[in-house]
Design a protein around this motif. Structure first.
Motif, PDB file in Angstrom:
ATOM      1  N   ASN A  97       0.822  -1.218   0.000  1.00  0.00           N
ATOM      2  CA  ASN A  97       0.000   0.000   0.000  1.00  0.00           C
ATOM      3  C   ASN A  97       0.849   1.258   0.000  1.00  0.00           C
ATOM      4  N   TYR A  98       2.090   1.147   0.441  1.00  0.00           N
ATOM      5  CA  TYR A  98       3.005   2.289   0.441  1.00  0.00           C
ATOM      6  C   TYR A  98       3.731   2.447  -0.899  1.00  0.00           C
ATOM      7  N   TRP A  99       3.466   1.580  -1.843  1.00  0.00           N
ATOM      8  CA  TRP A  99       4.201   1.563  -3.108  1.00  0.00           C
ATOM      9  C   TRP A  99       4.212   2.930  -3.802  1.00  0.00           C
ATOM     10  N   ASP A 100       3.043   3.514  -3.981  1.00  0.00           N
ATOM     11  CA  ASP A 100       2.953   4.771  -4.734  1.00  0.00           C
ATOM     12  C   ASP A 100       3.778   5.876  -4.089  1.00  0.00           C
ATOM     13  N   ALA A 101       3.706   5.972  -2.770  1.00  0.00           N
ATOM     14  CA  ALA A 101       4.431   7.036  -2.076  1.00  0.00           C
ATOM     15  C   ALA A 101       5.935   6.845  -2.183  1.00  0.00           C
ATOM     16  N   PHE A 102       6.411   5.627  -1.989  1.00  0.00           N
ATOM     17  CA  PHE A 102       7.849   5.372  -2.058  1.00  0.00           C
ATOM     18  C   PHE A 102       8.369   5.456  -3.488  1.00  0.00           C
ATOM     19  N   THR A 103       7.550   5.039  -4.437  1.00  0.00           N
ATOM     20  CA  THR A 103       7.971   5.111  -5.837  1.00  0.00           C
ATOM     21  C   THR A 103       8.015   6.548  -6.311  1.00  0.00           C
ATOM     22  N   ALA A 104       7.007   7.317  -5.941  1.00  0.00           N
ATOM     23  CA  ALA A 104       6.968   8.717  -6.358  1.00  0.00           C
ATOM     24  C   ALA A 104       8.137   9.506  -5.779  1.00  0.00           C
ATOM     25  N   SER A 105       8.478   9.219  -4.533  1.00  0.00           N
ATOM     26  CA  SER A 105       9.571   9.960  -3.887  1.00  0.00           C
ATOM     27  C   SER A 105      10.928   9.324  -4.136  1.00  0.00           C
TER      28      SER A 105
END
Length: 625
Positions: free
Chosen positions: A308-316
């Motif tokens: 679920n944290y994928w988008d945040a870690f990928t974006a940053s």
């Protein structure tokens, strides 16, 4: 009649246009978490509002357009008022949930509100009064808009607005796909803040068309965490204190794609089984991946967090604490993958902090690629020893001029059911796979034997790697972790589940875990473990870090015994599952959830325990600011 219906549609279109403006106003609450700066980000944000937010409004209005031929007059006004008010209040509620948890409203949270609200959420009389007043105000506003626009209408404005929505939607998805291919954090970091927004990515397509050279782009772009894109993350919660050893141990992580737990036996994987039973080796009896897909499984392995944290870690482009610590301790890296690292985009999260990572996978059939990365690894380890002048049996470390290494091997042949044409096979064997033939009554044995044959082939490659480490005297000072990203189903429970990514049964999420930790006696672990336990185990037992796993993971050091909590999280391509000892809660991307036992029998009367649900919600939001 046609002219009357047209007027009614025009009225609904005008009402939709007014609600579009209202939705923009409510959705502007998300902008506080984006903090856009510069013309580029504001332009992209404008397209998101004009395209995506407007699309949600148009989709919400669709039932009214459908009802228009049969519902008319005051009844249509009443239905429209209640429907539009409900949707706008739902959007407003989502902004409140996002403010609290940094993820969007779902059926899972609604169920908590409706069925366990007093146990999980506290509601004061003031809050309840404000809520009721807000609902009443929204109903009045929608009722007034509906009456006013029925009298005045708008000539053609709604059609123009719809056309602009379509154009903006195409623009925002195309822009995001291009930004993703060029590692543009300023754009990709913005997308996760909007509900139901899944912007397009097409890096693999761009590469295949020759429009993007991924390796060249990556080599010229400064990766790693961006201060602006990472503002929404609070990871780790506090820095770790790590005291590296004067003679540090090497670390090797091997992932076999789609290898399920029961393949670890002397018939299918004799080499890995031999090592798993050897003194000094750890063999987990019940280990669960953080996902039923490669994306979720590998992400959870390195970060110790749910996908679920994928988008945040990928974006940053925020690397995991594990690799950051290895870099800080001057490890030499060798990353070899039989499958691409750009889709899923591990190059933008897991390996974003590494400068020298090849994005071009080996070529050929999966078994050929696996053989190639094995040969490449053996050549690299040989050259490394020659380069550093280390003789066999000598411990690595600063004291003898040797930098420790971190090796990562990702095998793909099991996932591809692939083995050399002349390789010995388990029989009966399915020569030509036709997925259209799969069904509830299909005989799975030939298909399963093809899978087992591929696992046996990869085991031979693993044997070469491990035997080589042993022969060079490196095994005694190398921490080795061998596991899988997910498992594989073969219709075991008669529910027509094949492959992976469809549920959280043991066949799809229980995987082998075989470990060697220098200085540890080894043995069998008889309690449940998970991928989230691996990073803290390596950080504490190998890299000399303090025992503070809560700062960066949901797991714990598995050498310290069983976890205190009885639940785990495992993700899929978009949704996630809560794994309890006797059941699984499957939470779909829409937020709808179902409860099953591990034989995939639905437990219709079962509901998630409120305290567990509350703990899960906190876990899913712990590392957001």
């Amino acid at each position: 009649m046609p002219s009357t219906l047209f007027l009614r549609w025009r009225w609904i279109g005008a009402w939709t246009l007014a609600n579009m403006l209202l939705a923009w106003l409510i959705a502007s609450r998300y902008v506080d978490y984006i903090e856009p700066s510069g013309l580029t980000q504001w332009a992209y944000l404008g397209l998101v509002f004009l395209g995506h937010v407007s699309l949600l409004v148009w989709l919400g209005a669709l039932p009214l357009f459908v009802l228009a031929p049969i519902v008319r007059g005051r009844l249509m006004w009443l239905v429209g008022t209640i429907w539009a008010s409900s949707l706008q209040l739902l959007l407003l509620l989502d902004t409140l949930v996002y403010d609290q948890y940094r993820f969007h409203l779902s059926g899972f949270i609604l169920d908590l509100l409706l069925n366990a609200g007093g146990d999980v959420f506290s509601f004061s009389w003031v809050a309840i009064s404000i809520t009721l007043a807000g609902i009443l105000a929204m109903l009045v506003l929608q009722g007034v808009l509906g009456r006013m626009l029925k009298k005045r209408g708008t000539r053609g404005a709604s059609r123009i607005a719809f056309a602009l929505t379509v154009l903006a939607l195409l623009g925002v998805h195309g822009w995001h796909a291009w930004a993703d291919a060029f590692y543009d954090q300023k754009i990709t970091a913005m997308t996760r803040h909007f509900p139901l927004f899944y912007p397009a990515t097409a890096k693999r397509f761009f590469i295949e068309q020759g429009w993007v050279d991924a390796q060249e782009v990556r080599d010229h772009v400064k990766l790693g965490a961006s201060s602006q894109a990472g503002r929404g993350l609070n990871y780790p919660l506090a820095p770790l204190e790590c005291r590296g050893s004067e003679s540090p141990d090497n670390v090797m992580l091997v992932v076999v794609d789609a290898l399920r737990h029961d393949m670890l036996n002397p018939t299918v994987m004799p080499n890995l089984y031999r090592y798993a039973q050897s003194p000094g080796w750890i063999n987990a009896s019940e280990h669960f991946s953080g996902g039923n897909s490669t994306k979720a499984g590998v992400f959870s392995l390195f970060y110790g967090l749910p996908v679920n944290y994928w988008d945040a870690f990928t974006a940053s482009q925020q690397p995991p604490v594990l690799l950051d610590t290895l870099e800080a301790q001057d490890y030499r890296f060798k990353v070899l993958s039989s499958a691409t690292l750009v889709s899923p985009a591990f190059d933008r999260n897991v390996f974003s902090g590494l400068d020298d990572v090849s994005l071009k996978p080996a070529e050929g059939e999966p078994w050929e690629r696996d053989q190639q990365i094995t040969d490449d690894w053996l050549a690299w380890i040989s050259d490394r020893e020659k380069f550093d002048g280390q003789s066999s049996g000598q411990r690595s470390g600063p004291g003898n001029g040797q930098r420790p290494f971190f090796g990562f091997l990702f095998f793909d042949a099991v996932h591809g059911y692939s083995s050399p044409p002349d390789y010995p096979r388990f029989t009966p064997y399915w020569e030509t796979v036709n997925h259209l033939a799969l069904g509830p009554d299909f005989d799975a044995e030939p298909y399963f034997n093809r899978y087992r044959t591929a696992a046996h082939y990869v085991d031979q490659l693993l044997g070469r790697v491990l035997d080589d480490l042993k022969a060079r005297g490196l095994l005694e000072n190398t921490a080795v972790v061998i596991t899988a990203d997910h498992g594989e189903s073969f219709n075991e429970h008669g529910k027509n589940y094949w492959g992976h990514g469809s549920n959280y049964s043991r066949e799809q999420v229980e995987v082998p875990l075989v470990m060697h930790l220098p200085g540890h006696s080894g043995g069998k672990i008889d309690f449940r473990t998970q991928h989230a336990d691996i990073a803290p185990t390596l950080l504490e037992e190998v890299l000399g870090c303090e025992a503070a796993p809560a700062r960066y993971t949901l797991g714990h050091n598995l050498t310290q015994g069983a976890s205190a909590k009885d639940w785990m999280l495992s993700g899929s391509y978009m949704g996630y599952g809560i794994l309890l000892p006797d059941r699984q809660v499957d939470v779909a991307p829409t937020g709808r959830f179902e409860v099953y036992d591990y034989q995939m029998q639905p437990l219709d009367a079962a509901r998630p325990d409120p305290s567990t649900s509350q703990a899960v919600l906190k876990a899913l939001s712990r590392f957001y600011r």
